[in-house]
Design a protein around this motif. Structure first.
Motif, PDB file in Angstrom:
ATOM      1  N   ALA A 181      36.181 -54.496  36.478  1.00 57.58           N
ATOM      2  CA  ALA A 181      35.492 -55.393  35.544  1.00 57.58           C
ATOM      3  C   ALA A 181      34.194 -54.760  35.055  1.00 57.58           C
ATOM      4  N   GLU A 182      33.480 -54.110  35.953  1.00 53.80           N
ATOM      5  CA  GLU A 182      32.241 -53.432  35.566  1.00 53.80           C
ATOM      6  C   GLU A 182      32.513 -52.392  34.481  1.00 53.80           C
ATOM      7  N   LYS A 183      33.581 -51.610  34.668  1.00 49.04           N
ATOM      8  CA  LYS A 183      33.913 -50.578  33.682  1.00 49.04           C
ATOM      9  C   LYS A 183      34.293 -51.199  32.334  1.00 49.04           C
ATOM     10  N   ILE A 184      35.050 -52.285  32.371  1.00 45.70           N
ATOM     11  CA  ILE A 184      35.432 -52.960  31.123  1.00 45.70           C
ATOM     12  C   ILE A 184      34.192 -53.372  30.340  1.00 45.70           C
ATOM     13  N   LEU A 185      33.235 -53.959  31.021  1.00 48.32           N
ATOM     14  CA  LEU A 185      32.020 -54.429  30.348  1.00 48.32           C
ATOM     15  C   LEU A 185      31.180 -53.262  29.842  1.00 48.32           C
ATOM     16  N   LYS A 186      31.045 -52.240  30.657  1.00 48.10           N
ATOM     17  CA  LYS A 186      30.251 -51.082  30.219  1.00 48.10           C
ATOM     18  C   LYS A 186      30.910 -50.383  29.038  1.00 48.10           C
ATOM     19  N   ASP A 187      32.233 -50.233  29.090  1.00 50.44           N
ATOM     20  CA  ASP A 187      32.941 -49.576  27.988  1.00 50.44           C
ATOM     21  C   ASP A 187      32.820 -50.371  26.690  1.00 50.44           C
ATOM     22  N   ALA A 188      32.606 -51.692  26.818  1.00 51.46           N
ATOM     23  CA  ALA A 188      32.450 -52.542  25.638  1.00 51.46           C
ATOM     24  C   ALA A 188      30.993 -52.614  25.186  1.00 51.46           C
ATOM     25  N   GLY A 189      30.118 -51.858  25.850  1.00 59.25           N
ATOM     26  CA  GLY A 189      28.705 -51.864  25.500  1.00 59.25           C
ATOM     27  C   GLY A 189      27.962 -53.083  25.991  1.00 59.25           C
ATOM     28  N   LEU A 190      28.515 -53.765  27.017  1.00 56.12           N
ATOM     29  CA  LEU A 190      27.906 -54.981  27.550  1.00 56.12           C
ATOM     30  C   LEU A 190      27.272 -54.733  28.908  1.00 56.12           C
ATOM     31  N   ASP A 191      26.301 -55.557  29.226  1.00 58.56           N
ATOM     32  CA  ASP A 191      25.663 -55.516  30.540  1.00 58.56           C
ATOM     33  C   ASP A 191      26.662 -56.022  31.573  1.00 58.56           C
ATOM     34  N   PRO A 192      26.928 -55.270  32.654  1.00 53.55           N
ATOM     35  CA  PRO A 192      27.904 -55.725  33.649  1.00 53.55           C
ATOM     36  C   PRO A 192      27.442 -56.920  34.464  1.00 53.55           C
ATOM     37  N   LYS A 193      26.166 -57.295  34.326  1.00 53.49           N
ATOM     38  CA  LYS A 193      25.640 -58.467  35.025  1.00 53.49           C
ATOM     39  C   LYS A 193      25.945 -58.392  36.528  1.00 53.49           C
ATOM     40  N   GLY A 194      26.567 -59.450  37.058  1.00 58.01           N
ATOM     41  CA  GLY A 194      26.820 -59.516  38.497  1.00 58.01           C
ATOM     42  C   GLY A 194      27.784 -58.471  39.009  1.00 58.01           C
ATOM     43  N   TYR A 195      28.495 -57.787  38.115  1.00 54.91           N
ATOM     44  CA  TYR A 195      29.435 -56.754  38.541  1.00 54.91           C
ATOM     45  C   TYR A 195      28.765 -55.394  38.742  1.00 54.91           C
ATOM     46  N   GLU A 196      27.474 -55.292  38.446  1.00 54.46           N
ATOM     47  CA  GLU A 196      26.767 -54.030  38.637  1.00 54.46           C
ATOM     48  C   GLU A 196      26.914 -53.611  40.105  1.00 54.46           C
TER      49      GLU A 196
ATOM     50  N   GLN B  95      30.129 -64.608  25.308  1.00 55.79           N
ATOM     51  CA  GLN B  95      30.011 -65.541  26.429  1.00 55.79           C
ATOM     52  C   GLN B  95      28.816 -65.215  27.319  1.00 55.79           C
ATOM     53  N   ASN B  96      28.423 -66.209  28.130  1.00 57.14           N
ATOM     54  CA  ASN B  96      27.277 -66.022  29.022  1.00 57.14           C
ATOM     55  C   ASN B  96      27.694 -65.346  30.325  1.00 57.14           C
ATOM     56  N   ALA B  97      26.690 -65.076  31.161  1.00 59.74           N
ATOM     57  CA  ALA B  97      26.925 -64.314  32.392  1.00 59.74           C
ATOM     58  C   ALA B  97      27.869 -65.042  33.340  1.00 59.74           C
ATOM     59  N   ARG B  98      27.738 -66.371  33.434  1.00 64.81           N
ATOM     60  CA  ARG B  98      28.602 -67.117  34.357  1.00 64.81           C
ATOM     61  C   ARG B  98      30.062 -67.042  33.913  1.00 64.81           C
ATOM     62  N   TRP B  99      30.297 -67.123  32.626  1.00 68.22           N
ATOM     63  CA  TRP B  99      31.663 -67.014  32.113  1.00 68.22           C
ATOM     64  C   TRP B  99      32.222 -65.634  32.428  1.00 68.22           C
ATOM     65  N   LEU B 100      31.406 -64.598  32.254  1.00 69.06           N
ATOM     66  CA  LEU B 100      31.855 -63.245  32.549  1.00 69.06           C
ATOM     67  C   LEU B 100      32.256 -63.106  34.011  1.00 69.06           C
TER      68      LEU B 100
ATOM     69  N   VAL C 265      36.170 -61.848  33.742  1.00 66.48           N
ATOM     70  CA  VAL C 265      36.454 -60.438  33.452  1.00 66.48           C
ATOM     71  C   VAL C 265      37.300 -59.805  34.542  1.00 66.48           C
ATOM     72  N   GLN C 266      37.167 -60.283  35.795  1.00 64.28           N
ATOM     73  CA  GLN C 266      38.018 -59.693  36.832  1.00 64.28           C
ATOM     74  C   GLN C 266      39.487 -60.025  36.590  1.00 64.28           C
ATOM     75  N   LYS C 267      39.753 -61.133  35.883  1.00 61.28           N
ATOM     76  CA  LYS C 267      41.143 -61.450  35.522  1.00 61.28           C
ATOM     77  C   LYS C 267      41.689 -60.401  34.545  1.00 61.28           C
ATOM     78  N   LEU C 268      40.851 -59.996  33.600  1.00 61.57           N
ATOM     79  CA  LEU C 268      41.268 -58.986  32.635  1.00 61.57           C
ATOM     80  C   LEU C 268      41.498 -57.651  33.337  1.00 61.57           C
ATOM     81  N   ALA C 269      40.629 -57.312  34.280  1.00 62.25           N
ATOM     82  CA  ALA C 269      40.810 -56.078  35.042  1.00 62.25           C
ATOM     83  C   ALA C 269      42.121 -56.128  35.831  1.00 62.25           C
ATOM     84  N   TRP C 270      42.403 -57.298  36.419  1.00 61.87           N
ATOM     85  CA  TRP C 270      43.675 -57.458  37.143  1.00 61.87           C
ATOM     86  C   TRP C 270      44.854 -57.333  36.185  1.00 61.87           C
ATOM     87  N   TYR C 271      44.757 -57.941  35.012  1.00 65.31           N
ATOM     88  CA  TYR C 271      45.832 -57.883  34.015  1.00 65.31           C
ATOM     89  C   TYR C 271      46.127 -56.436  33.629  1.00 65.31           C
ATOM     90  N   ASN C 272      45.079 -55.650  33.427  1.00 63.32           N
ATOM     91  CA  ASN C 272      45.266 -54.251  33.045  1.00 63.32           C
ATOM     92  C   ASN C 272      45.964 -53.469  34.149  1.00 63.32           C
TER      93      ASN C 272
END
Length: 801
Positions: free
Chosen positions: A125-140, A344-349, A353-360
């Motif tokens: 999830a952290e990589k997905i957010l970073k690759d999208a140019g987003l702050d990984p927030k709690g996944y850092e 979306q906000n940090a709580r939504w992320l 986002v871990q669902k998207l990482a699992w899907y991939n």
């Protein structure tokens, strides 16, 4: 406590026993347990799952666990006071803990207790957010790596003080007024109310408890009369109140600490069960005092379970680890997360986002292990995601004759996982779940398989898993690797050794011509495998590839046509393995064996290799290099398949190349003692193993004829491939490779797969056929590959329908 009754003779034995040094007994019994317990609280200023960390609780967050040694490779079980550890982070944690304990990652279980004022970890999830140019927030992940380093050091230190375990204890207690079902159905059968962890609405609190598991289960490990470690299992969301910006273990952590004080000699590890749809909401309106009250109630249930504990003596033969890899079906809507995450906000992320990482990962066939530690009549199940309580109750009901426990919140990637019935009832949990109702039969199928497996076959006396010239089973990964290295050295004494692969560049592929077929393009290619040798091959690329596909190295049988045989250009049916797999959607490379096909004029005297066999292994590994560098190929899903000559060369290359994750060998082997070419053949070749002494195979055997006794056998080769899956086709009427020998060999190899915890990864089929790969067996072999790689073929062949 209701301990095992002792008599006079047992008492006398114990008196004698305590005069014996503990270390000596530990070596004799074989079973030992080491504990580790470290702080898992990140530094102030770090991001928790939902908030920045501003303060820490007096208890803090813990990472606790055990290492059990003496029955197969070490087993590591760890529980961490975090909200979730998912996907690539699960991989990293298992690999790190396995390395520290000298075991393999599949024998590691990592769970979280799911407290919400705690970190979350998902490197995917952290990589997905970073690759999208987003702050990984709690996944850092900076602190993740610190914790992993500290866990490794703690495990290594703990192993220095490992203690013998002689008994296991089991006990249950009822927990009063803590758990309640969060899903309250209306008259229409749909969810009408949700009872959250802190429910302020009295009307909702006043509904009945609903479906829960009121029991807390305890499993304890003993060194005679001394408790060494205690596992507790209870299913409930572990929140009294949260979003405090204070890292804390909430009421389960307090209850665990209270029990640690009550039984200080044993380390207490707590696991959250299948509590996705269970909260404390009926008994908690969010008042701060309720954290203490809930903790006391849970601790009281744990105390009852401790008082009810019954001890049973155990040996290393009673301990068995197993796992069942599963692939869950995702909802089609999950890819939409990639679009939404930008707004979306940090709580939504955090929640999505871990669902998207699992899907991939799921799209690449990456499975999640459901595992089970069996000790005598105890079965400790380890499950992923946030499971509904129905799974826990079903597992217990499945084997009422056993003591079954369940730890959920393993791999957090699949998030909420309900039973099939829940998906038609609606509600928050199934609405946010990334999986479908198809999850239930998949998960329950794996659970039932493990609960019903006969572990009495956990024989640890096979010579293949014993220390050299000893009756002691191997205990560590280092010992196992040394054992495999000795087999490889024995192979090298006959085959020769491979050149160094250090600083080896990827082959430069020459595309000679191409043929476009209905479902794939076939390229005729060549490349230099080293300065003296060239590989000629067919490379098949399916038209259907959307994400990285699995790939196969396909090795042909003996014949002047070489690779054309597996392309279907030969006179024999059932040999077109390469074109068939390409039709099904696999990327395929099919090289010529030296002295066949385009290599028919190969000069073994000048190729620089000690044998044709080791040159072929080198060429085949270079073919794998080609596959791993293709954008169309998933490098984690490459296998090898071959018939006859290709059958044993599939085993030879897999023994040298761990990148090959699955092996299919058809009519390719029998132990050398069973290799029989008849009197005429023996006279013609100068000995029974004379055919193996040809230049294209292993000419060093010539020096050992006529009564050649090789220092290695196919049993050693397949054992060295374990626990990777191996499928053998051994026809009943194969005149080349004795089926009697195959059966003897399989019986010798099976204990290795059992010992490693993968009894089902050694598969053999005995069709009523000659030296052939008949359609029905090929169908089974292809299905085997699909299952290993989590792959759905794009086309079923006629004989598969």
């Amino acid at each position: 406590m209701k301990f095992i009754k002792s008599n006079l003779y047992l008492s006398l034995f114990l008196v004698t026993f305590y005069m014996i040094p503990v270390a000596g007994f530990g070596q004799e019994s074989g079973l030992t347990l080491a504990v580790f317990d470290i702080d898992a609280t990140p530094p102030i200023g770090s991001l928790l799952a939902y908030d920045p960390l501003e303060q820490t609780d007096d208890l803090g967050l813990r990472a606790k666990g055990v290492v059990i040694s003496g029955s197969g490779l070490p087993i590591v079980i760890c529980a961490i006071d975090w909200i979730g550890i998912a996907n690539e982070s699960q991989d990293a944690f298992k690999e790190s803990l396995a390395k520290a304990a000298s075991t393999i990652p599949s024998r590691v279980a990592v769970h979280t207790l799911h407290q919400h004022d705690a970190p979350i970890s998902d490197w995917g999830a952290e990589k997905i957010l970073k690759d999208a140019g987003l702050d990984p927030k709690g996944y850092e992940s900076s602190y993740d790596k610190v914790l992993l380093q500290n866990l490794e050091e703690a495990i290594k230190e703990g192993l220095k003080d490992a203690k013998p375990i002689t008994h296991i204890g089991t006990g249950k207690g009822i927990v009063e007024k803590v758990a309640s079902n969060r899903r309250i159905l209306g008259d229409d059968g749909h969810v009408a109310y949700t009872r959250t962890s802190s429910t302020k609405d009295k009307k909702i609190r006043d509904f009945p408890e609903g479906l829960i598991d009121p029991e807390v289960s305890l499993v304890s490990f003993w060194n005679e009369e001394e408790p060494v470690a205690v596992f507790s299992y209870y299913a409930v969301h572990p929140q009294s109140y949260y979003l405090t910006k204070i890292a804390n273990p909430d009421f389960p952590g307090i209850a665990r600490y209270m029990r640690q004080l009550a039984v200080p000699e044993a380390m207490h590890v707590h696991f959250n069960g299948a509590g996705a749809n269970v909260t404390a909401g009926k008994y908690n309106d969010g008042a701060k005092i309720n954290r203490k009250i809930l903790a006391e109630r849970l601790a009281a249930g744990m105390e009852k379970a401790w008082e009810n504990t019954v001890k049973t003596k155990i040996t290393k033969e009673d301990v068995y680890w197993q796992q069942e890899p599963i692939l869950l079906t995702p909802k089609e809507s999950i890819p939409e997360i990639a679009k939404e995450m930008h707004t979306q906000n940090a709580r939504w992320l955090t929640n999505n986002v871990q669902k998207l990482a699992w899907y991939n990962r799921q799209a690449l066939g990456k499975k999640i292990d459901i595992s089970c530690l069996a000790i005598g009549d105890v079965r400790m199940l380890h499950l992923p995601g946030e499971l509904f309580i129905e799974y826990q109750l079903a597992a217990k009901a499945e084997r009422k004759d056993l003591f079954v426990t369940m730890a959920a919140y393993g791999d957090y990637g699949p998030f909420y996982i309900g039973p099939a019935s829940a998906y038609s009832e609606g509600g928050y949990e199934v609405g946010t779940s990334p999986v479908t109702a198809e999850a239930e039969p998949i998960i329950m199928g794996a659970i039932k398989k493990m609960l019903h497996r006969d572990i009495s076959k956990n024989n640890l006396d096979s010579p293949l898993v014993l220390e050299a010239e000893s009756e002691n089973p191997l205990r560590t990964l280092e010992q196992w690797e040394e054992k495999k290295a000795s087999w490889k050295n024995n192979m090298a004494s006959i085959m020769g050794t491979l050149p160094s692969r250090a600083h080896l560049k990827s082959p430069e592929v020459n595309y000679l011509d191409s043929t476009v077929e209905a479902n794939y393009t076939k390229h005729h290619i060549s490349f230099a495998s080293d300065k003296r040798n060239e590989v000629t091959a067919f490379l098949y690329i399916p038209h259907s590839i959307k994400v990285k596909a699995p790939a196969m190295l396909v090795l042909h049988s003996t014949g002047d046509l070489g690779k054309k045989i597996v392309d279907g250009q030969g006179p024999l049916e059932n040999r077109a393995l390469a074109s068939e797999l390409a039709e099904r959607g696999y990327v395929v490379i099919a090289p010529d064996y030296p002295s066949f096909g385009e290599q028919k004029d190969h000069d073994f005297a000048t190729d620089g290799f000690a044998s044709g066999t080791i040159l072929a292994v080198w060429n085949h590994m270079r073919s794998v290099d080609v596959l791993t560098n293709m954008s169309e190929v998933d490098p984690e899903r490459i296998g090898v398949i071959g018939h006859s000559l290709g059958g044993h060369n599939s085993l030879f290359v897999a023994a040298h190349d761990t990148r090959l994750k699955a092996v299919v060998t058809s009519c390719g082997w029998t132990p050398f003692d069973y290799y029989d070419i008849g009197e005429a053949g023996i006279k013609n070749y100068g000995g029974r193993l004379g055919p193996w002494a040809q230049d294209r195979y292993m000419p060093a055997i010539k020096k050992l004829l006529p009564e050649a006794q090789l220092p290695f056998d196919f049993t050693h080769i397949i054992a060295s491939i374990a626990p990777r899956p191996v499928f053998t086709n051994a026809p009943l009427n194969d005149s080349n490779f004795s089926v009697k020998g195959v059966k003897k060999g399989i019986a010798e190899i099976q204990p290795v797969y059992n010992w490693l915890g993968y009894p089902d990864n050694l598969i053999v089929k005995y069709p009523n056929a000659d030296h052939d790969f008949p359609p029905n067996t090929r169908k089974e072999a292809y299905s085997f590959l699909d299952n290993v790689f989590g792959f759905t073929p794009v086309k079923k062949l006629d004989f598969e329908k």
